[in-house]
Enzyme design. Structure first.
Site, PDB file in Angstrom:
ATOM      1  N   TYR A 241       0.854  -1.183   0.000  1.00 19.08           N
ATOM      2  CA  TYR A 241       0.000   0.000   0.000  1.00 19.08           C
ATOM      3  C   TYR A 241       0.889   1.231   0.000  1.00 19.08           C
ATOM      4  O   TYR A 241       1.847   1.319   0.763  1.00 19.08           O
ATOM      5  CB  TYR A 241      -0.876   0.005   1.260  1.00 19.08           C
ATOM      6  CG  TYR A 241      -1.716   1.257   1.398  1.00 19.08           C
ATOM      7  CD1 TYR A 241      -3.032   1.272   0.948  1.00 19.08           C
ATOM      8  CD2 TYR A 241      -1.190   2.421   1.945  1.00 19.08           C
ATOM      9  CE1 TYR A 241      -3.806   2.423   1.049  1.00 19.08           C
ATOM     10  CE2 TYR A 241      -1.952   3.574   2.043  1.00 19.08           C
ATOM     11  CZ  TYR A 241      -3.253   3.563   1.593  1.00 19.08           C
ATOM     12  OH  TYR A 241      -4.020   4.709   1.692  1.00 19.08           O
TER      13      TYR A 241
ATOM     14  N   GLU B  10      -3.755   7.392  -4.087  1.00 20.85           N
ATOM     15  CA  GLU B  10      -3.621   6.122  -3.384  1.00 20.85           C
ATOM     16  C   GLU B  10      -3.375   4.982  -4.367  1.00 20.85           C
ATOM     17  O   GLU B  10      -4.108   4.820  -5.341  1.00 20.85           O
ATOM     18  CB  GLU B  10      -4.903   5.839  -2.592  1.00 20.85           C
ATOM     19  CG  GLU B  10      -4.819   4.590  -1.740  1.00 20.85           C
ATOM     20  CD  GLU B  10      -6.141   4.284  -1.049  1.00 20.85           C
ATOM     21  OE1 GLU B  10      -7.136   4.003  -1.751  1.00 20.85           O
ATOM     22  OE2 GLU B  10      -6.183   4.342   0.194  1.00 20.85           O
TER      23      GLU B  10
END
Ligand code: GDP
Ligand code: MN
Length: 396
Positions: free
Chosen positions: A116, A204
């Protein structure tokens, strides 16, 4: 302003951030044609698998059935057919879900590990913060809750900007293989350049994947821009997808009205964002529930008030309207004139309470009282809120 994954990936490419190649389709027919013609699906160097992905402005598509892996070219149109037009319900769409209008088909990746990586504006430190985690593919809120130690935050000093040591710190935290260090450090640098140069508010990558042949690829891309800066980037303005936005909010933005739809039943019309927030709070304090946030701006002319009435009344849940205007730059008797004229033009079928304060408030209130319209007048904020809550509850 949010954009789709496929648009974010095109922007990533411009900044050198590695993404899979893909094509966008809006009909099954398009998918059938492309499968027969595009090099993405033909020839010796064609991928071994493909990812077929619903394009909506919300995450969690995978779990909701919006991401399918096709192992043969022939499977692709069928997957597109399953996804297109489907209402996807994910943790980010709310229970009403979002209808899929576009599908992105890209070369599949052979994933060794998922990570991530994101950048956001942290309002507390007033800096851009990079966030990385070894738990890619999962909801980061979930990881933050159950395994906060698996997340690293690095706040970027605006005077210093990016330095390679920042990339290296994230790299060693993630425990990526040494042969990917240069790739990773450059990726973080490029991510930050994109963020800053395009005035993003959130970028993101979840997951950022390490492939079996040691390549790092942004497999997903979620990007939001600062609405107040979009005007500086005409090309980004063009990426807005109105199909993904609330109809009433789009309508309001045409008239420079700042409208946000909420789920209560008392509409409010206020001049000034701060006063609008306070008005919503006071409605709640009086036992009611606001159906919207609406800042009509400083002017509050007949035209803006009229459009504002039309917009708030298009919401079928609205059972009453509370107008709360402070006459500062604009005088109250002019606002009262605007409200009366607008209320005559737009058929108002629910109770209306108007609270006027400021310059010539007394004159304004007199005009409203003498207008012959069913308008309840208030002087104080809480008094106005109580009146509208009572009218809505009592059906008065
Ligand atoms: P989201 O659910 O909306 O966040 O959509 P993502 O784009 O993140 O996809 C969800 C999941 O699908 C990813 O975490 C991956 O595990 C999987 N996925 C997506 N693309 C591929 C691919 O090309 N190959 C493989 N094997 N899995 C993929
Ligand atoms: Mn994702």
């Amino acid at each position: 302003m949010n954009i789709h994954e496929y648009q974010a990936k095109e922007l990533f490419k411009e900044f050198g951030i590695p993404v899979p190649n893909g094509v966008l389709v809006e009909t099954v027919e398009q998918a059938r044609q492309l499968v027969g013609t595009s090099p993405l699906f033909k020839g010796d160097s064609k991928p071994a698998v493909w990812a077929v992905k619903a394009q909506i402005h919300a995450g969690g598509r995978g779990k909701a059935g919006g991401v399918k892996i096709a192992k043969t070219v022939e499977e692709i149109p069928g997957f597109v057919e399953q996804i297109l037009g489907k209402i996807l319900v994910t943790h980010q769409t709310g229970p009403e879900g979002r209808k899929v209008q576009k599908v992105w088909i890209e070369e599949g990746s052979r994933i060794a590990r998922e990570y991530y990586l994101s950048a956001v504006v942290d309002r507390t430190s007033r800096r851009i913060t990079l966030i990385a985690s070894t738990e890619g593919g999962m909801e980061i809120e979930e990881v933050a809750h159950s395994h906060p130690e698996k997340i690293l935050h690095i706040s970027i000093d605006p005077a210093e900007g990016y330095s390679p040591y920042i990339g290296r710190r994230l790299f060693s935290f993630l425990g990526l293989p040494f042969q990917t260090q240069v790739q990773f450090v450059n990726l973080v640098r490029d991510l930050l350049s994109f963020f800053q140069q395009r005035d993003a508010s959130m970028v993101e990558i979840n997951p950022l994947v390490l492939t079996q042949d040691d390549k790092l690829i942004a497999l997903d891309a979620k990007v939001g821009f600062d609405d107040n800066a979009v005007g500086r980037h005409p090309s980004i303005k063009g990426l807005r997808d109105l199909l993904e936005e609330n109809e009433l909010e789009i309508e309001a933005s045409k008239y420079n009205l700042n409208y946000v739809k909420l789920d209560g039943n008392i509409a409010c019309m206020v001049n000034g964002a701060g006063l609008a927030m306070a008005t919503m709070d006071v409605i709640a304090l009086a036992g009611g529930s606001p159906s919207n946030f609406l800042d009509v701006g400083g002017g509050a002319s007949k035209e803006t008030v009229e459009q504002a009435f039309r917009i708030i009344l298009s919401d079928p849940h609205v059972k009453g309207i509370f107008v709360n205007i402070f006459g500062g730059i604009v005088r109250c008797e002019r606002i009262a004139g605007g409200i009366i004229a607008a209320a005559q033009d737009v058929k108002i079928t629910v109770p209306l309470v108007v609270r006027l304060q400021g310059t010539n408030a007394k004159e304004g209130r007199e005009m409203l009282k003498n207008s012959g319209l069913a308008i309840q007048v208030a002087e104080e904020l809480f008094e106005g809120a109580e009146k509208i809550v009572l009218a809505v509850k009592g059906g008065a």
